[in-house]
Design an enzyme around this catalytic site. Structure first.
Site: not given
Ligand code: SF4
Lengths: 347, 76
Positions: B13-14
């Site tokens: 992530c992201p």
């Protein structure tokens, strides 16, 4: 009827950018957030990888801020373009490998391009004069505005009253009187504002918004650059610097030693791109070898691998070595003693 | 209605959110996208991203170190 004005807010996930966006939303401006992913952002990567951190809930702070404020958030991948910022910062580095001023200029410039493409009117940041020694000083505020090309379309709501009026203020899109005059390193005014708006549980990163402000991370990055003889990097290189123990016994190779199961699983994903080692006779971590080790170096690496497994006190440990071409062999080694591993080997 | 699959395995992530965002831009309202990831953070981040951008999570499942999210593109 006057035109609905629109602003894009640079959202780092911290409190200041959240307050800046909220201040402008309160004035009836349509605000959306933008967040740039450089590859170095503090986004809970170690959390995602390490088992021991998993109990704590993990969140992306920028998304959290956007949800709290009820605004859209655009996350932009700038990994490739950011390389030039980090490799050749015109204004140099901060305390570690953080090129904060160039980074700010780069991000505001990207936001400027975004507002042109999306028909927005101006840009907001959470900058505060005197908040950070390198990038947020009175002298750097006009530099960011000018060198980014945003000029007076860049509004800093938290310290606007200490700066010349920008276009949104002069045109009356926003009321300058309702903006703020925060200066300095104290966090008190921001904390008071957060209370006023009813925000709690916000993130307050101590060093900055990315890994480049971290001393140990920066040391690993410098070591990477030094060992390869140039500053180019791939995303995988900088991701791997976040994981495991990095040990460099010789300039031509280093070991990345998984510290626990989660890291081992993560490193497993890179097994085909590196020489790897693991103990066969005792439980032990997966180790990746980066660089061009000689046969003698591999023997030393195996001794170090043995040292980090349960066979550390054994007379002999069998280490499985998988080479880049997939061929495997077993080295029988005596684990290296602690006193034979100089501190300087630990990157 | 189209159903597409996005392989976001190994991304942290992201990045799975960014890839989802970019893929959704190419889809139409009512289309569905199944995102397969290995970062457990997506179980939080993709639903948050969907909520703030007007999309709907139809299903989120976890198993065998993989996380799958099925979403329906909304009108944002
Ligand atoms: S801390 Fe990192 S992301 Fe934040 S301004 Fe500095 S270099 Fe950029």
């Amino acid at each position: 009827m006057s035109k609905q004005r629109k602003a894009i807010a640079l959202i780092s996930g911290g409190l200041d950018s959240m307050l800046a966006a909220k201040t402008i939303m309160e004035q009836g401006i349509h605000v959306e957030g933008i967040n740039f992913f450089t590859g170095f952002c503090v986004e809970g990567h170690t959390h995602a990888i390490r088992e021991k951190d998993k109990a704590k809930p993990k969140r992306n702070n920028s998304l959290w801020v956007a949800e709290q404020l009820g605004m859209k958030l655009h996350i932009v991948d700038v990994i490739e373009e950011y390389k030039n910022v980090l490799i050749n910062p015109k204004h140099g580095y901060g305390a570690h490998m953080n090129p904060c001023l160039d980074c700010k200029i780069f991000m505001v410039n990207k936001a400027k391009q975004w507002i042109v493409e999306n028909d927005f009117d101006f840009i907001i940041t959470g900058e505060v004069i005197g908040q950070r020694p390198m990038s947020q000083r009175k002298a750097t505020m006009p530099i960011v505005a000018k060198e980014s090309g945003a000029d007076d379309l860049l509004l800093r709501p938290l310290c606007a009253k200490n700066l010349p009026a920008t276009l949104p203020e002069r045109e009356g899109w926003v009321d300058r009187e309702k903006l703020h005059d925060i200066t300095g390193r104290s966090r008190k005014p921001q904390i008071a504002m957060a209370e006023q708006f009813g925000f709690d549980d916000y993130s307050q990163p101590a060093g900055g918004c990315c890994f480049l402000t971290d001393k140990s991370y920066s040391a690993k990055l410098v070591d990477l650059w030094k060992s390869q003889g140039h500053k180019e990097y791939q995303l995988d290189d900088v991701m791997l610097l976040k994981v495991g123990r990095h040990i460099r016994p010789q300039p031509n190779f280093k070991l990345i030693v998984a510290r626990e199961e989660g890291e081992g699983r993560f490193l497993q994903g890179y097994k085909n791109e590196f020489i790897s080692m693991i103990s066969l006779s005792h439980r032990g971590p997966l180790v990746l070898i980066d660089g061009t080790p000689s046969a003698e170096d591999l023997y030393l690496a195996a001794q170090i691998t043995a040292r980090f497994g349960q066979g550390r006190e054994a007379e002999q440990v069998d280490i499985d070595v998988t080479m880049l071409d997939g061929s495997e062999r077993t080295l029988q080694v005596k684990p290296i003693r602690d006193e034979d591993m100089p501190k300087a080997w630990y990157v | 209605m189209t159903i597409e699959t996005l392989n976001a395995r190994r991304l942290l992530c992201p990045l799975p959110v960014i890839r989802t965002q970019d893929k959704v831009k190419q889809l139409k309202i009512g289309d569905r996208l199944e995102v397969i990831c290995t970062d457990p953070g997506v179980m939080q981040d993709i639903p948050t991203w969907c909520r703030i951008n007007g999309h709907k999570v139809l299903e989120a499942t976890a198993g065998n170190h993989e996380y799958t999210i099925l979403l329906e593109v909304g009108s944002s």
